[in-house]
Motif scaffolding. Sequence first.
Motif, PDB file in Angstrom:
ATOM      1  N   THR B  44       3.028  36.582  31.874  1.00 49.99           N
ATOM      2  CA  THR B  44       4.660  36.624  31.404  1.00 49.99           C
ATOM      3  C   THR B  44       4.749  37.141  32.956  1.00 49.99           C
ATOM      4  N   GLN B  83       9.356  30.165  28.601  1.00 53.61           N
ATOM      5  CA  GLN B  83       8.798  30.082  27.444  1.00 53.61           C
ATOM      6  C   GLN B  83      10.111  29.830  26.397  1.00 53.61           C
ATOM      7  N   ASP B 159       5.317  28.410  31.014  1.00 58.05           N
ATOM      8  CA  ASP B 159       5.529  29.765  30.589  1.00 58.05           C
ATOM      9  C   ASP B 159       4.904  29.494  29.690  1.00 58.05           C
ATOM     10  N   GLU B 160       3.704  29.460  29.038  1.00 64.68           N
ATOM     11  CA  GLU B 160       3.043  28.726  27.328  1.00 64.68           C
ATOM     12  C   GLU B 160       4.059  27.759  26.950  1.00 64.68           C
TER      13      GLU B 160
HETATM   14 MG   LIG Z   1       4.648  36.085  27.589  1.00 69.18          MG
END
Ligand SMILES: [Mg+2]
Lengths: 263, 355, 286
Positions: B44, B83, B159-160
């Motif tokens: 991240t 995320q 991000d994810e």
């Molecule tokens: Mg992360």
Amino acid sequence: MTSRRLGNWLGLAYALTVFAFIFLPVAVLVLYSFQGGRLPVPPFDGPSLKWYGQIFADRKLMSALANSLGVAAISSAVACVLGFLAALGLARQRIPGAALMRSVIIAPLTVSYLIIGLGLLASLNASGFRPSLLSVGIGHAVINTPLCFAIIYSQTGAHQINFERAARDLGATELRVLWHVSAPVLAPAILASYFLSVTFSWDEFIIAFLLSRFEVTLPVEIWSLLRSGLNPKTNAIGSIVFLSSVLLVFALELLVFRKRGNP
Amino acid sequence: MTAELSIVDVGRDFGGQAVLRDVTLKVAAGSYAVLLGPSGCGKTTLLLILGGFLDPTRGRVLIGGRDVTGMAPARRPTTTVFQDYALFPHMSILENVGFGQRMRGLSRRERDAKSLEFLDLVGLAGSERKKPHELSGGQRQRVALARALAVNPDVLLLDEPLGALDLNLRRLMQDELKSIQRRIGTTFVHVTHDQEEAMAIADEIIVMDKGTVMDSGHPDKVYLRPRNQFTAAFMGEANFLNGRMTETGSRVQVETEFGSLELPSEAFIGGDREAEVQLFFRPESIRLGMAPAGALALGDAIVEDSAFLGTHRRCLFRLNDSESTLIKAWFRQGESVSAGQSLPIWIGIDSILCY
Amino acid sequence: MSGGAWTRERILALGFVLPALAWTLVFFVAPFGFMVAMSLWRRAGAELVRDWSLVNYLGFLARPHFVEGLLNSIEIAAIVTAASVALAYPLAWFIAARVPAGWQRIALALAIVPFWTSYVVRSYAWTLVLSNKGVVNEWLTSAGLISEPLQLSSTRFATVTGFVHFFVMLSTLTIFANLKQLSPNYARAAADLGAGGFQTFRLVVLPLTLPGIMVGGFLSFALCLGDYITPQILGGNNELVLPQIIMLQLGRRADFPMASALSIILMLTVTLAYLACARWLKLERA
Ligand SMILES: [Mg+2]
Ligand SMILES: Nc1ncnc2c1ncn2[C@@H]1O[C@H](COP(=O)(O)OP(=O)(O)OP(=O)(O)O)[C@@H](O)[C@H]1O
């Protein structure tokens, strides 16, 4: 990046200005409690401790202080127990009419203290009781029960119910569930709500004013001091109340909340 | 719109602690890169640096050859799918997707048309009037994607993005992300800690650990010829055996407790040849039966456990003369191996790598 | 556990709720009902006449200084609320966004230190600051800005200052709490898509912190409307607010019916304010 820097400085300057505004009256209050002369206004001619000596010699003020402490401690305990039980009851089960009960218990929060005091005073008069410290305590428990309830209720949740189920599953009686599981799990909320109601009760004026007669609490006694106008003695008692509250909050923070790693 | 991304010697400290160290990598224009690593390895943080939300303590970031280090997020040719999606809860889906266009001063008509086009691209036509909380997790993720793509970035950072979705939905979205990326050609940089997801979508996988790049390359290279033991173990199940290397002339011999074997030079990864080595092989390269000549025979091994996993059968073997080492092996579904049996196993030398 | 069956567990739960419920019914709902009834009776001489009528409410409308008291109350509460929120927001934002994480709690604790002075004393402290010989006039005089002391105490300005002082602290808390629970990704996403600092604030951060503003604002407004002390100590008797008028009914004239009617009017005003911002004020469980 430089405009951001400028913004930071402006923000800091702003924050300091507001802080100055917030601290101004307290600073003036404490400073002039050490005034030598008879008026707590510039120029400062202290430091002198004579006004502190006077308040400790003032029997009425000291008994008002004791009354306040007693009323706060006892009425908050009542409020806390009532609030805790109600929160548990409403968190555990979907009782028919739960929403209504919740609204009734919360209701005193939505009405100003003046009106609560007035209603109690009118009822007291009508039923022939005399205003006393007991009625002040009842009034304070009325305003603090919903507060304790709301704080504790907000901390109950699915996990609470599961803890209790687990305890019952392992053979605990209701009383032991309450004592060994529910109360300890909610201890931070219970403590927080207790001390919050102590501070509210300790500081409350209008209900105490309406519902007391001969024995009064500290805010009411300070109120009568105010009739004599600006007086360093009022500064002194005000400073003592302030400093002891700050110390109490600080100690609580260190002892209770810090240890539990609360945010 | 697409551009090449290069990261040069980037480092980042938090309170004196180095969270990223000497990260250098290049992602070709129009490719789908996946940053893969365990939780807390700095993925991240690296993505925030690429997006311009965080300044690197050291190093530079270049996009399309242009140095963008220190440039504000708004001015970079990147956008981010966060995320937690960060969909603005008080705006409708249409307003969310049109936000970037609105900031660029487009009229409502123009941006609505454009937003609808992107909602269509992500398969959400018809939901434009809803608010984010009225959508499912998978739908929110599509909105976040549409919102980020609607400003035509050269590089899209994710991000994810699939972390909160269930397995089936995740597989579906993997395919869709990849197909959307193929269609629009934008460079995608996607962060995940799931190596299966990485292999499913990546043109290039970048494996990270403790703030450094451990390995990078095409999925089959990273899986089959990982650059180091960390990558080998992180990319899938791995077996390791101790060995000792002896070099006589041009022949390289490795001694193991199961006898010595001669390995081809491409089996040695890393170049510097030490005396103590680790032999690495994947569970699917274990064979049952008597070893042919030249292969590494592991002898009769006891089956400790055997489980049917759908696509294959996974067994744990305890080697005869070893107390601790358990060998993981995968066999075809139909292979009948049951716990308690003692079976001979072997491994072909072309499946062995040496570290 | 189906619909309405009274299982043992439910009865037990009800048993837990009952004490608080009974307490509230006896000491809050009943007195309140009594007060409503009282507001419909009237006082004749020293006697309480229990005939039902709206005479007190009509009396309120007929007496200009009563109506003016209500308007003063509303005006002051509105000014105080607006000023408190406006002053508190940037402070809360500064603490949440610019103060390093480890110092935020300390900064916030400092910002509310004067909470711990007694309420009566806090108002008194402002009279010290604002009186003719107080520090503000002293500073202004010694700076040569004025030659005669300004009349600051016993004015609406003093009342508003005292109130704002208290409610800035309160609103800072509610707004800070709201700002902290926002994911930093909202502001990042806005910036990422091209919004400038001000646009990010106006289009994203401000709407998302509306609940914190509303909670702080409503509490300020409601508590301000119902407060007797601050206007009594700081405002003097030049301009009365409704709570002061209510207390006058009790003191000099012992006119409980009128005091009750005025209290109910006060409460209705708060209720209207509540309804206006109800959708932002919810009691939620963790
Ligand atoms: Mg992360
Ligand atoms: N603002 C910060 N201050 C201090 N340390 C930080 C900060 N942000 C991240 N870190 C630290 O940097 C390390 C890497 O964090 P990062 O969020 O980049 O990990 P990640 O690889 O994204 O992990 P995950 O898969 O759990 O999301 C962590 O150890 C984290 O504690």
